[in-house]
Design an enzyme around this catalytic site. Structure first.
Site, mmCIF file in Angstrom:
data_model
loop_
_atom_site.group_PDB
_atom_site.id
_atom_site.type_symbol
_atom_site.label_atom_id
_atom_site.label_comp_id
_atom_site.label_asym_id
_atom_site.label_seq_id
_atom_site.Cartn_x
_atom_site.Cartn_y
_atom_site.Cartn_z
ATOM 1 N N HIS A 265 -61.075 8.185 44.957
ATOM 2 C CA HIS A 265 -61.002 9.594 45.358
ATOM 3 C C HIS A 265 -60.012 10.384 44.501
ATOM 4 O O HIS A 265 -59.250 11.202 45.011
ATOM 5 C CB HIS A 265 -60.627 9.704 46.837
ATOM 6 N N ASP A 333 -58.912 3.819 50.205
ATOM 7 C CA ASP A 333 -60.239 3.594 50.780
ATOM 8 C C ASP A 333 -61.321 3.748 49.712
ATOM 9 O O ASP A 333 -61.119 4.382 48.678
ATOM 10 C CB ASP A 333 -60.507 4.570 51.921
ATOM 11 N N GLU A 334 -62.465 3.163 49.986
ATOM 12 C CA GLU A 334 -63.699 3.338 49.216
ATOM 13 C C GLU A 334 -63.507 3.162 47.705
ATOM 14 O O GLU A 334 -63.843 4.032 46.897
ATOM 15 C CB GLU A 334 -64.322 4.705 49.524
ATOM 16 N N VAL A 335 -62.935 2.037 47.319
ATOM 17 C CA VAL A 335 -62.919 1.678 45.900
ATOM 18 C C VAL A 335 -64.321 1.192 45.542
ATOM 19 O O VAL A 335 -64.791 0.186 46.078
ATOM 20 C CB VAL A 335 -61.865 0.589 45.613
ATOM 21 N N ASP A 383 -59.757 -0.169 54.519
ATOM 22 C CA ASP A 383 -60.483 -0.772 53.401
ATOM 23 C C ASP A 383 -59.627 -1.711 52.572
ATOM 24 O O ASP A 383 -60.108 -2.711 52.040
ATOM 25 C CB ASP A 383 -61.038 0.314 52.459
#
Length: 574
Positions: A265, A333-335, A383
């Protein structure tokens, strides 16, 4: 006594009766939101006028400017609000009751700081001639002042007497997360949100300041991040803006918790530093190959580039300087593997036997100790530990310094985190995501070309359907946990991701659904017999939403006014 004085007294009494008297469908239930842990209103259910000279006084001198600001604000509110309840409380009027002249405030430790788990308890007593509020800290006093303000109504202003309240929150962390990267909100919107939070006794404004889409935070050490990464020069938050919102929050007992999400992000960072960001400005969902982002807006910081940490440490240092809050949210989060794999140096690292999780380990090893050195507790999204593909071992995340925030798989992930010994903040997307149910924001989307209406249940939203206030209210964040595990749940946050939200819809997206969170985390969602109290909460929430609107908060309605005026007629049968 002059000839005019009896007439004037009679007129005041008549106005008082009209304002406070028992009208059709009146009730002896007085409305306070969130519902206190213990409130009694002793028969014969009386009320008295608030004197025009009403003051709030403290029993001992203090030097807490935030307490002084709160006292002044609530004193003015009580005297000028003149709220008209949708269903006026039923009261017995005694013309012998003197107007209430003052509220006396006693605080044991007025200098206690606004930190996690600070004592927010208070005791409030309103007698016909005397009102007292006692709290251990300034922040408990603020909660009691809010309750006092909600016990006043009408024109001229009257207040319930014979009221005794003992109150304290069940959960210490009660928050709202707002994302200001995907769409920008002017400072006045954020201040209004914090104002409404204080009305609901919410105490953590989780500010998701930056993301791949824009970098609106002006940082003294890295000014080019906002100069190039913000949507426009007027769509930024200066250090003065940050100071304003932090002080505004302190005046209302609301902590401002910053989040600078990384390493994922971070596409907006590439406008200033293209060399430290992988896959920036690429199409997120290529026709062939791996997905590059969880949604449009690609870019991950490169853990193998030493310059990444030079820039990031400046960002972290400046952010912790601007925000005195002891929690620092570092995201993680969300790698997305595909994004990192586009970089040649990472490709070589992987071909030499390295793994994606080891890349994340490098990133955490280079940032977590630095954040801790700044005397901060680090918050990560779940995550970092629970992601199926890219995660680090728990040995890298010291439980005494790390808090994890859960957003997937409801109770299951909460259980995973607390059973591993981590303090946890619950933001389950199945219950607490305020952006769900408004469709998807990606264009060229064929799922809506469906003549059978198969997208109606989720509205085309990944986390649909829309999370109603009842969904939020009835969610038990410690469900299925042992007593010891439940102690690790710090509280919860509703989250407004802003792909499809900005100024015109902000208030309606947040309120009154966040009121439901506020009560569930403050005093619970069950009555004294252990039954869910959503039925009686409906009537109280209608009343509270009306008062919030009169205070300038654009909260959406939850029922037609007819339901409020006809109690029970809009209920179902169970």
């Amino acid at each position: 006594m002059t000839k005019r004085e009896p007439t004037l007294l009679l007129l005041l009494q008549l106005l008082f009766l009209l304002s406070c008297s028992c009208l059709t469908h009146s009730t002896t239930i007085i409305n306070v939101w969130p519902k206190p842990r213990n409130l009694t209103w002793t028969p014969p259910y009386q009320a008295t006028l608030i004197a025009s000279t009403f003051t709030i006084t403290t029993t001992t001198p203090h030097h807490n400017k935030h307490l002084s600001a709160a006292v002044t604000r609530i004193q003015n509110l009580v005297k000028t609000e003149h709220h008209h309840p949708l269903v006026p409380p039923g009261v017995n009027i005694s013309t012998n009751l003197p107007p209430l002249e003052s509220l006396t405030l006693t605080i044991v430790d007025p200098d206690a700081g606004l930190v996690h788990d600070v004592d927010e308890s208070y005791t409030l007593s309103i007698l016909p001639s005397l009102a007292t509020l006692t709290a251990n800290t300034t922040w408990g006093a603020m909660r009691g002042l809010e309750t006092f303000s909600q016990l006043a109504w009408g024109r001229p202003t009257c207040i319930a007497v014979g009221v005794h309240v003992w109150d304290s929150p069940i959960y210490a962390h009660r928050g709202i997360m707002v994302d200001t990267s995907r769409n920008y909100y002017p400072l006045k919107d954020l201040l209004r949100t914090v104002e409404a939070m204080s009305m609901n006794k919410l105490n953590v404004f989780h500010w998701h300041v930056t993301d791949s889409h824009s970098f609106p935070l002006v940082l003294p050490s890295e000014p080019t991040l906002a100069e190039k990464g913000a949507y426009a020069s007027h769509m930024v938050y200066s250090p003065e803006d940050v100071k304003t919102i932090v002080e505004f929050g302190l005046d209302r007992g609301v902590r401002v918790l910053p989040e600078i999400d990384s390493p994922g992000h971070t596409g907006s960072w590439a406008l200033a530093y293209p060399d430290i960001v992988t896959c920036a400005n690429m199409f997120w969902w290529p026709a062939e190959g791996d997905l590059l982002a969880a949604e449009p807006g690609t870019g991950h910081l490169n853990p193998l580039n030493p310059k990444t940490y030079q820039v990031l440490k400046n960002v972290i240092r400046d952010t912790t300087t601007l925000f005195p809050e002891q929690f620092y949210h570092s995201g993680a989060d969300e790698v997305i593997p595909g994004c990192w794999k586009t970089d040649p140096t990472i490709q070589k690292y992987l071909s030499d036997g390295g793994t994606l999780s080891q890349l994340l380990e490098k990133f955490i090893n280079n940032t977590l100790p630095f954040i801790l050195s700044l005397n901060r507790t680090v918050v990560y999204w779940e995550d970092v530990l629970l992601d199926d593909t890219v995660h680090v071992p728990s040995t890298m995340l010291p439980k005494e310094h790390v808090i994890l925030q859960t957003w997937n798989n409801g109770h299951n992930n909460t259980k995973k985190l607390v059973s591993s010994g981590y303090r946890t903040i619950v933001s389950s997307s199945q219950f607490y995501y305020l952006d769900c149910g408004h469709g998807d924001f990606v264009g060229n989307n064929s799922i809506y070309d469906d003549q059978n209406g198969n997208v109606k249940d989720d509205g085309g939203s990944w986390c649909g359907p829309f999370k109603t206030w009842q969904t939020i209210y009835d969610y038990d964040i410690a469900y299925g946990l042992s007593e010891e595990e439940a102690k690790l749940v710090l509280g919860g946050e509703v989250a407004l991701w802003s792909e499809q939200a900005d100024t015109p819809v902000l208030d309606a997206r947040i309120w009154p659904r966040s009121c439901a969170l506020a009560e569930a985390l403050w005093s619970g969602n069950r009555d004294e017999k252990g039954r869910k109290r959503y039925a009686e909460a409906t009537d109280r929430l209608n009343e509270w939403r009306s008062r919030m609107v009169s205070r300038g908060i654009g909260a959406e309605p939850i029922q037609p006014l007819w339901c409020v005026r006809n109690p029970g007629m809009c209920n179902t049968v169970q």
